[in-house]
Scaffold this active site. Structure first.
Site, PDB file in Angstrom:
ATOM      1  N   PRO A  64       0.832  -1.204   0.000  1.00 17.49           N
ATOM      2  CA  PRO A  64       0.000   0.000   0.000  1.00 17.49           C
ATOM      3  C   PRO A  64       0.868   1.257   0.000  1.00 17.49           C
ATOM      4  O   PRO A  64       1.884   1.300   0.671  1.00 17.49           O
ATOM      5  CB  PRO A  64      -0.788  -0.090   1.307  1.00 17.49           C
ATOM      6  CG  PRO A  64      -0.596  -1.459   1.833  1.00 17.49           C
ATOM      7  CD  PRO A  64       0.647  -2.017   1.196  1.00 17.49           C
ATOM      8  N   GLU A  65       0.455   2.238  -0.785  1.00 20.04           N
ATOM      9  CA  GLU A  65       1.154   3.525  -0.800  1.00 20.04           C
ATOM     10  C   GLU A  65       0.223   4.576  -0.190  1.00 20.04           C
ATOM     11  O   GLU A  65      -0.841   4.240   0.328  1.00 20.04           O
ATOM     12  CB  GLU A  65       1.564   3.884  -2.244  1.00 20.04           C
ATOM     13  CG  GLU A  65       2.547   2.868  -2.841  1.00 20.04           C
ATOM     14  CD  GLU A  65       2.989   3.203  -4.269  1.00 20.04           C
ATOM     15  OE1 GLU A  65       3.022   4.390  -4.623  1.00 20.04           O
ATOM     16  OE2 GLU A  65       3.313   2.264  -5.022  1.00 20.04           O
TER      17      GLU A  65
END
Ligand code: ZN
Length: 279
Positions: free
Chosen positions: A2-3
């Protein structure tokens, strides 16, 4: 992994779903997900009886503020998921390591097959001490208002290739492999352009592309790729991968100029770009 947009989606979901709720019980399966604590009991005791009063994000870390001086810190790592269960009877996903049950009913569950993620409770003032990378975190593009001129001055101070600079957490918070490729495509700039070589117009394009890409990604609930496990608080995958222009689109036509999208290995990771219209 996840960013920034994915973690921001989860933060917004948590803000709606768990703020105001009081912790009744905490179940922990093994120590992997709560490894900063000496034992399970120490983690449980700092949560039970406390109310969640707000949810902040610092880079890719989620901070669930508790009444009192403590904060529950969550990092999703490579494969972590936070899931809201309406009742304790909702089917339990495999690799559920922590279950927080609220007095008002419902649960918050932490699922993490690869156990690179973690949860811990600490005093609000000592978060940066516990996570040294947060003490040196760069500007958060979604949190901190910044002019393109200021952004340009920061770029000009460095003499680095654009992609590794965008991904440098000390420079900007939360941007990783997917969004750096999408931002650079949107700006029409190659991944290996030097940060101090941009014209004013190119700086403006890069700044605009960064803001639009990240905001659009949040609007479309983040990116979920076939080999990754990102889902929102309700277990739903994101939809922004449908709008990716170059990431994981090797061999397809560039949506802007119809040349072929290429993939290059850069320090062990894939970089996708158009060799015709990114200069
Ligand atoms: Zn192109």
């Amino acid at each position: 992994m996840p960013e920034l947009p994915e973690v921001e989606v989860v933060r917004r979901d948590l803000e709606r779903e768990v703020v105001g709720k009081k912790v009744k019980t905490v179940d922990v399966d093994g120590m992997r997900s709560v490894r900063r604590h000496h034992n399970r009991k120490q983690f449980q005791q700092r949560l039970v009886g406390h109310k969640i009063t707000g949810v902040e994000r610092r880079g890719k870390y989620l901070l669930l503020k508790l009444d009192g001086d403590d904060v529950l810190v969550v990092h999703l790592g490579m494969s972590g998921q936070l899931l809201r269960a309406k009742t304790a009877r909702d089917p339990m996903a495999k690799h559920t390591h922590v279950v927080i049950t609220f007095t008002q009913g419902g649960q918050l569950r932490f699922v993490d097959p690869r156990t690179f993620g973690e949860m811990f409770v600490t005093e609000r003032d000592s978060v940066a001490e516990q996570v040294p990378e947060l003490a040196h975190l760069g500007i958060d593009p979604l949190e901190t208002a910044m002019s393109w001129e200021h952004f340009g001055a920061l770029l000009a101070q460095r003499h680095t290739k654009l992609k590794p600079l965008l991904m440098d957490q000390k420079f900007l918070a939360g941007i990783g492999n997917i969004y750096s490729d999408e931002i650079l495509w949107g700006a029409g700039l190659r991944w290996d352009r030097m940060s101090d070589s941009l014209t004013a117009q190119e700086v403006r394009r890069l700044y605009r592309s960064m803001m639009e890409t990240l905001q659009d990604a949040v609007k479309h609930r983040g990116s979920s790729l076939a080999d990754e496990q990102y889902v929102d608080l309700f277990g739903k995958p994101g939809e922004f991968q449908q709008f990716h222009n170059v990431y994981a689109r090797e061999g397809e036509a560039c949506p802007r100029c119809r040349h072929v999208v290429v993939r290059e290995r850069v320090s062990g990771r894939s970089t996708f770009y158009c060799s015709a219209c990114q200069v």
